[in-house]
Design an enzyme around this catalytic site. Structure first.
Site, PDB file in Angstrom:
ATOM      1  N   LYS A 104      74.804  74.925  32.777  1.00  0.00           N
ATOM      2  CA  LYS A 104      74.598  76.250  32.180  1.00  0.00           C
ATOM      3  C   LYS A 104      74.326  77.325  33.225  1.00  0.00           C
ATOM      4  CE  LYS A 104      75.021  74.726  27.983  1.00  0.00           C
ATOM      5  NZ  LYS A 104      73.937  74.732  27.011  1.00  0.00           N
ATOM      6  N   GLU A 133      65.124  84.568  18.182  1.00  0.00           N
ATOM      7  CA  GLU A 133      64.801  84.122  19.538  1.00  0.00           C
ATOM      8  C   GLU A 133      64.384  85.299  20.410  1.00  0.00           C
ATOM      9  OE1 GLU A 133      67.641  80.170  20.092  1.00  0.00           O
ATOM     10  OE2 GLU A 133      68.476  82.160  20.444  1.00  0.00           O
TER      11      GLU A 133
END
Length: 472
Positions: A368, A350
Site C-alpha cells: 500500500k 473514518e
C-alpha cells in the site's frame, strides 16, 4: 524499468472477494485505456472464471458507457486448440461475457485461429497477425505491442499457457508458440517477449487454492513461469483475500504492533476494513487480559465486530475527543503520509473519527506504500444520492472520471446513506488542491484524501514491521 511478480515490485492490491476484484479491475482497465485519448489501443485478454466477471462488468453500465470500444483491439494471451464454439474456448467466453454485448467492430477482434490448421501453424499465423497490427517484425522496447495485458495464475505457477518445464518458456524470438502434451488439448500461447511488451500488465488471482503458489511467485521462485514475467511497463496484481494469505500475515503484524500503542483508559477510534479488523482481534485479546478502553467505530460493520469481540463501545455524545485511532488505508504516499481511503465504503465516518483523534495510526502492508497517490488506485468520493447524476457530470467536467460504485447491481449505499463514486483522477500531484476542487462541487460530501491526519504508519512486511512517523 521492468518489474516482475516478486515481493516488493509492482503493485499488489487485495480485494475482499472475486466480485470486488472484478469491480476494481474493471475500473483499472478503463482508466488505463482512457490514458490513450487517441488512436488504436491493444488489449490482450485472459481466459478463466476470474476474468469472466471482469468482462461482464465492462459490458454493463457504467463502464460500457465510458469505454472507447470503437478504437480498442482485442487479442488473446493464450487459447485452447478447440473450435471457437467449444465451451473450453477462451474466445467463446470473452465473446459471451463481453464482446457480443458491446459495440466492438468485428475488425477489432483478433482471435487465435484453431480451425483448419495445426497448432504449430496456428502459432505462426497468430504471430503474423500480431506483426501486421504492430507494423514491424521486431519488438521495440520503446513501443510496446499491447497497451494492457491481462493474465491469470495457475496452481502450478503457469501464466497464459506458459507451463513449467515447457520449451516455450525459453523462446525469445517467436511471439507465439504451440504447447503440446501438457494439457488434454494443445494450447497456443504468447511467449514472454510478446506478453512483456505491454504498457500495463494485470494479473488476476482468486481462491484459497492459489495462496501458496502466489506466495512462491511473489518471493521470486523462478521455477514458476509467472515469476519470470518482467513487463516493460507497470505490473499490478489483483488478488482476493483468500489468495492473499501472505499479505494478511504482514497486515496482522502491523495490526498487532499498532495495538501495542494502546494504553489503559484510552478512547479509541476503531477503523474499518480488512486490516482494521485484524487490529480489533488483537485489541480484544488485550482487553481479555485486563486492558480498559472504549471505542468509537467508523462503520456499522466495525461496530458489529467489536460487539462480538467484547470491545466496549461509546459515541461522540459521551466522548468528543479520541486518544488514538487505528485504521487502514488504500494507499499511503511516502514522505507526506497522505492517504487514499474509502474503498471499504466508510470514508466519511473514518474522516470524522480521524479528525477528532489526537493520533491516527495507519496500518498497512508494504504493497500500500506508494511514491505518488492515484497511479493505481481510484479516489473514492462520497456524494448525496439526490441529484447524483448531476453531481457526477460536474465531477466528469472537473476531469475526475467518476464511476458509480455498485453492490449487487444497485448503487452502493454508505452507512451515512450516501453513494460513492470511484474517480479515475490518475497521478495526484497536489492532493490538497484536488480535494478542494472536488469538495467545492455541490453534492459532494467528502473525498477519500486524508491530508495531514496520519501521525504514523505501521507497515507490515514479510519479516516484521516498520513504523514511519509523520514529519511535522
Amino acid at each position: 524499468m521492468a518489474t516482475g511478480l516478486v515481493m516488493g515490485t509492482g503493485a499488489f492490491t487485495v480485494l475482499p472477494d472475486a466480485e470486488a476484484l472484478a469491480q476494481a479491475a474493471a475500473q483499472w482497465l478503463t482508466e488505463r485505456v482512457l490514458e490513450r485519448p487517441d488512436g488504436a489501443v491493444a488489449v490482450a485478454l485472459s481466459g478463466g472464471s476470474t476474468p469472466r466477471q471482469l468482462y461482464e462488468r465492462l459490458a454493463a453500465s457504467p463502464f460500457r458507457d465510458r469505454f472507447p470500444w470503437a478504437r480498442v483491439h482485442w487479442f488473446w494471451g493464450d487459447e485452447r486448440f478447440v473450435p471457437p464454439d467449444d465451451p473450453r474456448s477462451n474466445q467463446r467466453m470473452a465473446r459471451a461475457a463481453m464482446l457480443s454485448r458491446v459495440p466492438v467492430p468485428d475488425a477489432n477482434i483478433h482471435p487465435i485461429p484453431t480451425v483448419g490448421i495445426d497448432p504449430r501453424e496456428a502459432a505462426r499465423a497468430y504471430q503474423r497477425d500480431l506483426m501486421a497490427f504492430y507494423g514491424a517484425a521486431r519488438l521495440d522496447p520503446a513501443r510496446p505491442l499491447f497497451d494492457v495485458t491481462l493474465l491469470g495464475l495457475g496452481s502450478d505457477g503457469h501464466t497464459a499457457s506458459l507451463f513449467p518445464g515447457t520449451p516455450a518458456l525459453d523462446e525469445r524470438d517467436d511471439w507465439a508458440a504451440a504447447v503440446l502434451g501438457v494439457q488434454p488439448e494443445a494450447r497456443i500461447t504468447l511467449t514472454f517477449p510478446a506478453l512483456e511488451s505491454s504498457r500495463h500488465v494485470a494479473v488476476l488471482v482468486t481462491g484459497e487454492d492459489k495462496s501458496a503458489i502466489l506466495a512462491r511467485v511473489r518471493r521470486g521462485d523462478t521455477a514458476l513461469p509467472a515469476a519470470r514475467l518482467r513487463p516493460a511497463g507497470t505490473l499490478t496484481v489483483f488478488a482476493d483475500a483468500a489468495a492473499a494469505v501472505a499479505p494478511v500475515h504482514a497486515k496482522r503484524r502491523a495490526a498487532r504492533a499498532a495495538v501495542e500503542m494502546v494504553e489503559d483508559g484510552m478512547v479509541l477510534g476503531l477503523g474499518s476494513g480488512s486490516t482494521a479488523e485484524l487490529a480489533l482481534e488483537a485489541l480484544a485479546e488485550r482487553i481479555a487480559r485486563g486492558l480498559r478502553v472504549q471505542g468509537i467505530p467508523t462503520s456499522e460493520r466495525t461496530a458489529a465486530q467489536a460487539r462480538r469481540l467484547g470491545i466496549p463501545l461509546t459515541d461522540f455524545a459521551a466522548q468528543t475527543r479520541i486518544d488514538l485511532t487505528i485504521d487502514g488505508a488504500d494507499e499511503v504516499e511516502r514522505g507526506t503520509l497522505t492517504l487514499i481511503k474509502g474503498h471499504g465504503g466508510a470514508l466519511l465516518r473514518e474522516k470524522i473519527v480521524a479528525s477528532a483523534s489526537r493520533r491516527l495510526v495507519v496500518i498497512v502492508d508494504e504493497g500500500k506504500m506508494v511514491e505518488r497517490l492515484g497511479r493505481r488506485t481510484a479516489l473514492p468520493v462520497e456524494i448525496v444520492p439526490f441529484g447524483a447524476e448531476a453531481t457526477m457530470q460536474r465531477l466528469q467536467d472537473a476531469g475526475a472520471n467518476p464511476v458509480l460504485r455498485l453492490a449487487g447491481g444497485a448503487p452502493f449505499v454508505s452507512d451515512g446513506g450516501h453513494h460513492i463514486v470511484d474517480c479515475g483522477v490518475g497521478e495526484i500531484r497536489d492532493p490538497a488542491a484536488l480535494h478542494a476542487r472536488l469538495r467545492a462541487i455541490v453534492g459532494v460530501v467528502e473525498t477519500g484524501l486524508f491530508i495531514g491526519l496520519a501521525s504514523s504508519v505501521v507497515v507490515g512486511t514479510a519479516s516484521g514491521v516498520e513504523v514511519i512517523p509523520q514529519n511535522k
